[in-house]
Design an enzyme around this catalytic site. Structure first.
Site, mmCIF file in Angstrom:
data_model
loop_
_atom_site.group_PDB
_atom_site.id
_atom_site.type_symbol
_atom_site.label_atom_id
_atom_site.label_comp_id
_atom_site.label_asym_id
_atom_site.label_seq_id
_atom_site.Cartn_x
_atom_site.Cartn_y
_atom_site.Cartn_z
ATOM 1 N N ASN A 33 -6.474 4.239 1.939
ATOM 2 C CA ASN A 33 -5.481 3.825 2.937
ATOM 3 C C ASN A 33 -4.995 4.991 3.803
ATOM 4 O OD1 ASN A 33 -4.123 1.495 0.582
ATOM 5 N ND2 ASN A 33 -5.361 1.004 2.382
ATOM 6 N N GLU A 69 2.587 0.276 9.344
ATOM 7 C CA GLU A 69 3.068 0.676 8.013
ATOM 8 C C GLU A 69 2.481 2.037 7.634
ATOM 9 O OE1 GLU A 69 3.563 -1.836 3.875
ATOM 10 O OE2 GLU A 69 1.587 -1.690 4.749
ATOM 11 N N LYS A 91 -5.971 3.934 -4.713
ATOM 12 C CA LYS A 91 -5.942 3.056 -3.538
ATOM 13 C C LYS A 91 -5.542 3.844 -2.295
ATOM 14 C CE LYS A 91 -5.897 -0.893 -1.284
ATOM 15 N NZ LYS A 91 -4.759 -1.827 -1.345
ATOM 16 N N ASN A 143 -6.808 3.789 7.289
ATOM 17 C CA ASN A 143 -5.841 2.997 8.054
ATOM 18 C C ASN A 143 -5.417 3.660 9.361
ATOM 19 O OD1 ASN A 143 -5.882 1.701 5.365
ATOM 20 N ND2 ASN A 143 -4.221 0.469 6.195
ATOM 21 N N ASN A 147 0.841 -1.184 0.000
ATOM 22 C CA ASN A 147 0.000 0.000 0.000
ATOM 23 C C ASN A 147 0.885 1.246 0.000
ATOM 24 O OD1 ASN A 147 -2.550 -1.298 0.113
ATOM 25 N ND2 ASN A 147 -2.329 -1.619 2.319
ATOM 26 N N SER A 171 -5.545 -3.304 7.560
ATOM 27 C CA SER A 171 -4.278 -3.979 7.846
ATOM 28 C C SER A 171 -3.529 -3.281 8.972
ATOM 29 C CB SER A 171 -3.411 -4.028 6.583
ATOM 30 O OG SER A 171 -3.169 -2.718 6.082
#
Length: 286
Positions: free
Chosen positions: A171, A248, A167, A175, A65, A236
Site C-alpha cells: 500500500n 487516504e 500489507k 497506492n 489499510n 483504492s
C-alpha cells in the site's frame, strides 16, 4: 441497497446479499462487534454513527489499510501509548474510537465499487484479526468464527503488527504511485523505472518495521510478483482520486515517515513520494 441488496461480482461466483441497511444506527442499537468499512479520513467524524452501537464490551474493528490509530496501544517498550499525529491528530480519533475497544484487522481482498450497490471482487478472502496487546482473545475468536461461517478466511494472529507491515509494504508504494501515474498494478510492476522506485520504497519501509521489532517474512520480489498477478486492478487510492474523494494517504505514507522520525531511520524516497502525493491530495480536495 434496501430495494436491491448488494450485488457482488466475483471469480468465486456472483451473488446478491440482502443485508439490513439503515442510515440511522439507533434503529440497530448496541451490538457486540462494529465492523468499520470507512476510510481512515472519516474516523474522527464517525462518533454519531458509532455511539448508538456501543455497549460496555463492544469491539470496534477497523478494516483499514496502513497504520491504525491504536498502533502503540498496549505496544510495550519505549513507545507504549504513544500517539501518532498523522493518524490521530490531536487525539481526535481516539476520542470517538477508544483504543481499548479496538480489534485490528488486515484486509487481503482486492475489490472495486463498480456502481452503487455493486462490488467487483478481484481476488482474496482473508481478513486477519488481532489484539493490540497481542495474544489470542475470546472476542477475536468469536468474531473470527462468525467471519469463517460466512465463507471468509479469518485467522487470529498472535501479533497482527507483522501483518500490518506486510500489507503496508504494498500500500505504501503502489497506492500513491498509482494515483500519481494513473496506473494499474500490472502497469506499475512492468515499468522498469517505476518498479525500481517501488522496490526502494519497500526497502525503506522494511527498515522502519524492523526498527519497531516487526518481521514481514516475505521478500520484496515475492511481494512484487503477487502484486503483478492481481493484473490491471486500480488501487483504492486511484479509485478515490477518480471519484473526487479524499485520498487516504496519511495512514499509508505520512504515518511511516513519522515512525521513521521516531526511530531515526532514513527514508529519503518515502519522504519524496510523500511530499508529491500530499500535494496531489491537497489539490484534489480543493
Amino acid at each position: 441497497m434496501r430495494r436491491h441488496g448488494v450485488r457482488v461480482l466475483s471469480p468465486r461466483g456472483d451473488f446478491t446479499a440482502h443485508a439490513h441497511a439503515t442510515d440511522d444506527p439507533a434503529e440497530i442499537g448496541p451490538v457486540d462487534h462494529v465492523f468499520l468499512g470507512l476510510k481512515a479520513t472519516a474516523y474522527a467524524a464517525c462518533g454519531p454513527l458509532v455511539a448508538p452501537l456501543l455497549h460496555e464490551r463492544t469491539t470496534v474493528v477497523a478494516a483499514q489499510n496502513g497504520i491504525p490509530w491504536w498502533y502503540f496501544h498496549r505496544h510495550g517498550g519505549p513507545y507504549d501509548g504513544r500517539r501518532l499525529e498523522s493518524v490521530d491528530p490531536a487525539g481526535a480519533v481516539s476520542a470517538v474510537l477508544a483504543p481499548e475497544r479496538a480489534v485490528g484487522c488486515v484486509v487481503y481482498a482486492a475489490t472495486e465499487l463498480e456502481a452503487p450497490g455493486v462490488v467487483r471482487h478481484v481476488e482474496g478472502t482473508r481478513f486477519s484479526l488481532g489484539e493490540p496487546g497481542r495474544g489470542v482473545s475470546a472476542r477475536c475468536l468469536e468474531l473470527s468464527g462468525a467471519m469463517r461461517a460466512g465463507g471468509l478466511k479469518c485467522p487470529v494472529e498472535p501479533d497482527l503488527r507483522n501483518d500490518i507491515w506486510l500489507k503496508l509494504l504494498g500500500n505504501i508504494s503502489f497506492n500513491p504511485i498509482s494515483a500519481l501515474a494513473r496506473a494499474t498494478m500490472r502497469q506499475m510492476c512492468r515499468h522498469g523505472g517505476t518498479r525500481r522506485v517501488i522496490e526502494t520504497m519497500m526497502r525503506e519501509t522494511l527498515c522502519v518495521a524492523e526498527a519497531l521489532g516487526c518481521e514481514v517474512g516475505v521478500s520484496i520480489e515475492r511481494r512484487l510478483a503477487g502484486a503483478e498477478r492481481v493484473g490491471d486492478h486500480r488501487t483504492s487510492t486511484l479509485q478515490d482520486l477518480e471519484r473526487g474523494k479524499p485520498l487516504e494517504l496519511d495512514v499509508l505514507l505520512a504515518a511511516v515517515v513519522e515512525l521513521a522520525e521516531i526511530t531515526g531511520v532514513e527514508v529519503p524516497t518515502l519522504r519524496t513520494v510523500h511530499a508529491i502525493s500530499d500535494l496531489l491530495a491537497l489539490r484534489s480536495a480543493a
